[in-house]
Design a protein around this motif. Structure first.
Motif, PDB file in Angstrom:
ATOM      1  N   ASN A  21       0.801  -1.232   0.000  1.00 35.40           N
ATOM      2  CA  ASN A  21       0.000   0.000   0.000  1.00 35.40           C
ATOM      3  C   ASN A  21       0.834   1.283   0.000  1.00 35.40           C
ATOM      4  O   ASN A  21       0.357   2.342   0.391  1.00 35.40           O
ATOM      5  CB  ASN A  21      -0.968   0.021   1.198  1.00 35.40           C
ATOM      6  CG  ASN A  21      -1.897  -1.183   1.204  1.00 35.40           C
ATOM      7  OD1 ASN A  21      -2.448  -1.551   0.165  1.00 35.40           O
ATOM      8  ND2 ASN A  21      -2.061  -1.800   2.359  1.00 35.40           N
ATOM      9  N   LEU A  22       2.079   1.175  -0.419  1.00 37.47           N
ATOM     10  CA  LEU A  22       2.931   2.354  -0.565  1.00 37.47           C
ATOM     11  C   LEU A  22       3.501   2.326  -1.983  1.00 37.47           C
ATOM     12  O   LEU A  22       4.042   1.306  -2.406  1.00 37.47           O
ATOM     13  CB  LEU A  22       4.074   2.314   0.463  1.00 37.47           C
ATOM     14  CG  LEU A  22       4.892   3.587   0.644  1.00 37.47           C
ATOM     15  CD1 LEU A  22       4.021   4.720   1.192  1.00 37.47           C
ATOM     16  CD2 LEU A  22       6.071   3.336   1.576  1.00 37.47           C
ATOM     17  N   PRO A  23       3.330   3.395  -2.753  1.00 41.63           N
ATOM     18  CA  PRO A  23       3.816   3.404  -4.139  1.00 41.63           C
ATOM     19  C   PRO A  23       5.324   3.141  -4.205  1.00 41.63           C
ATOM     20  O   PRO A  23       6.060   3.456  -3.262  1.00 41.63           O
ATOM     21  CB  PRO A  23       3.499   4.825  -4.626  1.00 41.63           C
ATOM     22  CG  PRO A  23       2.449   5.332  -3.694  1.00 41.63           C
ATOM     23  CD  PRO A  23       2.719   4.684  -2.375  1.00 41.63           C
ATOM     24  N   GLY A  30       5.469  13.452  -1.187  1.00 39.98           N
ATOM     25  CA  GLY A  30       5.174  13.884   0.176  1.00 39.98           C
ATOM     26  C   GLY A  30       6.044  13.196   1.198  1.00 39.98           C
ATOM     27  O   GLY A  30       6.036  11.978   1.322  1.00 39.98           O
ATOM     28  N   GLU A  31       6.827  13.959   1.930  1.00 37.22           N
ATOM     29  CA  GLU A  31       7.760  13.376   2.888  1.00 37.22           C
ATOM     30  C   GLU A  31       7.065  12.739   4.085  1.00 37.22           C
ATOM     31  O   GLU A  31       7.553  11.782   4.653  1.00 37.22           O
ATOM     32  CB  GLU A  31       8.731  14.457   3.382  1.00 37.22           C
ATOM     33  CG  GLU A  31       9.666  14.965   2.302  1.00 37.22           C
ATOM     34  CD  GLU A  31      10.675  15.943   2.850  1.00 37.22           C
ATOM     35  OE1 GLU A  31      11.584  16.315   2.117  1.00 37.22           O
ATOM     36  OE2 GLU A  31      10.541  16.317   4.028  1.00 37.22           O
ATOM     37  N   GLU A  32       5.920  13.222   4.455  1.00 33.00           N
ATOM     38  CA  GLU A  32       5.279  12.775   5.688  1.00 33.00           C
ATOM     39  C   GLU A  32       4.974  11.279   5.664  1.00 33.00           C
ATOM     40  O   GLU A  32       5.273  10.560   6.623  1.00 33.00           O
ATOM     41  CB  GLU A  32       3.993  13.569   5.920  1.00 33.00           C
ATOM     42  CG  GLU A  32       3.319  13.272   7.263  1.00 33.00           C
ATOM     43  CD  GLU A  32       4.227  13.596   8.438  1.00 33.00           C
ATOM     44  OE1 GLU A  32       4.171  12.855   9.427  1.00 33.00           O
ATOM     45  OE2 GLU A  32       4.994  14.583   8.350  1.00 33.00           O
ATOM     46  N   SER A  36       6.788   8.514   8.194  1.00 31.83           N
ATOM     47  CA  SER A  36       5.930   7.842   9.164  1.00 31.83           C
ATOM     48  C   SER A  36       5.818   6.349   8.911  1.00 31.83           C
ATOM     49  O   SER A  36       5.829   5.552   9.846  1.00 31.83           O
ATOM     50  CB  SER A  36       4.535   8.481   9.163  1.00 31.83           C
ATOM     51  OG  SER A  36       3.935   8.363   7.891  1.00 31.83           O
ATOM     52  N   VAL A  37       5.723   5.953   7.644  1.00 31.33           N
ATOM     53  CA  VAL A  37       5.480   4.544   7.330  1.00 31.33           C
ATOM     54  C   VAL A  37       6.779   3.753   7.188  1.00 31.33           C
ATOM     55  O   VAL A  37       6.887   2.625   7.668  1.00 31.33           O
ATOM     56  CB  VAL A  37       4.665   4.417   6.019  1.00 31.33           C
ATOM     57  CG1 VAL A  37       4.493   2.959   5.615  1.00 31.33           C
ATOM     58  CG2 VAL A  37       3.302   5.079   6.175  1.00 31.33           C
ATOM     59  N   LEU A  38       7.741   4.360   6.555  1.00 38.66           N
ATOM     60  CA  LEU A  38       8.927   3.617   6.162  1.00 38.66           C
ATOM     61  C   LEU A  38      10.131   3.821   7.091  1.00 38.66           C
ATOM     62  O   LEU A  38      10.637   2.874   7.696  1.00 38.66           O
ATOM     63  CB  LEU A  38       9.299   4.009   4.728  1.00 38.66           C
ATOM     64  CG  LEU A  38      10.239   3.104   3.945  1.00 38.66           C
ATOM     65  CD1 LEU A  38       9.786   1.652   3.998  1.00 38.66           C
ATOM     66  CD2 LEU A  38      10.326   3.573   2.501  1.00 38.66           C
TER      67      LEU A  38
END
Length: 329
Positions: A21-23, A30-32, A36-38
């Motif tokens: 779910n992450l391109p 977008g850095e945010e 946050s995710v990676l």
């Protein structure tokens, strides 16, 4: 000193991983969401396993960035990534690139011929990351990757070899073509598109799909063992044919390295390769590992990084010979 010690420079294992779910990195915006995710998940994983340094490509200076490339700790592709970053173990045997071609490139580099040890290093990191991030995996295709050739295990096993004999006897080109059909790639010192400076070649598997990790390791191991034995035969062949002329060329190169006043990177690689061959043939009693280290430490950015001094080409040529001569004392 056995033939493997004078032929195998280093071993590298690399895993490509992406997050559900992450391109893919080239589509990230977008850095945010990236932080946050990676980054947080990778940081938590790495911090648990080893002390590390963290660098963002957008904030580190060009000199440091290029020195990391020269040490093979990051790729040139990561340098260009606007969201690229890397976690590097203090021992510099493990690095985790973030947002290169894939979200994660987990790699371990070990001096010498140690495929299993390098694999165990990356497998530990991979296992820890899976506890903190949702890694993209398909039951049919395996690990999902940006490049189709990495589908499956997502693994590249690579061994750096010093092959002066096969190069000087003009056998290396036919060997490269032969092993392409066997699913093995043989490239220059810095991978795709690079030259085999100093008779240095990277041997790695071409694709990961349909092969397990153990199958890739065994495949690369068998090819490397074959190449090492062929290289041994080729060294004996040129020694037999050229005889004293070969030894004379080696000793001239040794004299140049030991007594030159200035030297370019290209000149160093040419003369160093012959000196290393001299060590392999027993003409010179020098530490091969120290000579291999010179290949990296005398690169332009590394020299500036080590000396903590910005230098132009002429200044580097002067400092380079001092670094070499310190080793040859």
């Amino acid at each position: 000193m056995n033939i493997f010690e004078t032929t195998v420079v280093s071993t590298r294992i690399r895993l490509a991983r992406n997050i559900n779910n992450l391109p893919f990195p080239r589509r990230l915006k977008g850095e945010e969401e990236i932080y946050s995710v990676l980054y947080a998940g990778v940081k938590k994983s790495c911090d648990k396993l080893f002390s590390n340094d963290f660098y963002q490509m957008s904030t580190i200076n060009e000199l440091l960035s290029q020195s990391l490339v020269e040490r093979h700790l990051i790729s040139k592709n990561l340098q260009k990534s606007p969201y690229g970053a890397v976690f590097i173990s203090k021992a510099e045997d493990i690095s985790v690139m973030v947002n290169e071609e894939d979200h994660l490139r987990i790699q371990s580099i070990i001096r010498g011929f140690h495929l299993e040890d390098a694999y165990n290093n990356v497998a530990k990191v991979d296992g820890e990351i899976k506890k903190n991030l949702d890694v993209a995996f398909d039951s049919r295709l395996g690990y999902l990757t940006s490049c189709p050739t990495n589908l499956g295990s997502g693994m590249r096993a690579s061994v750096m070899l010093f092959l002066p004999g096969l190069t000087m006897t003009n056998k290396i080109e036919s060997i490269i073509l032969k092993y392409q059909g066997y699913g093995i790639t043989i490239r220059g010192i810095y991978g795709e598109g690079s030259k085999a400076e100093g008779y240095l070649y990277q041997v790695s598997n071409q694709a990961a799909i349909s092969l397990s990790e153990s199958e890739i390791l065994n495949k690369v191991k068998k090819v490397v063992e074959t190449l090492v034995n062929l290289e041994n035969d080729a060294r004996r062949e040129i020694e037999r044919i050229q005889g004293l002329e070969l030894k004379n060329s080696i000793m001239i190169s040794y004299g140049i390295l030991k007594y030159a006043c200035m030297m370019s990177s290209q000149e160093l690689m040419q003369n160093l390769a012959l000196v290393k061959l001299g060590v392999a043939l027993g003409y010179l009693k020098l530490n091969m590992e120290n000579l291999n280290n010179l290949t990296i430490n005398t690169q332009p950015a590394m020299m500036c990084y080590i000396t903590k001094t910005q230098m132009n080409a002429k200044q580097r040529d002067l400092v380079r010979v001092k670094m070499v001569q310190d080793i040859l004392k």
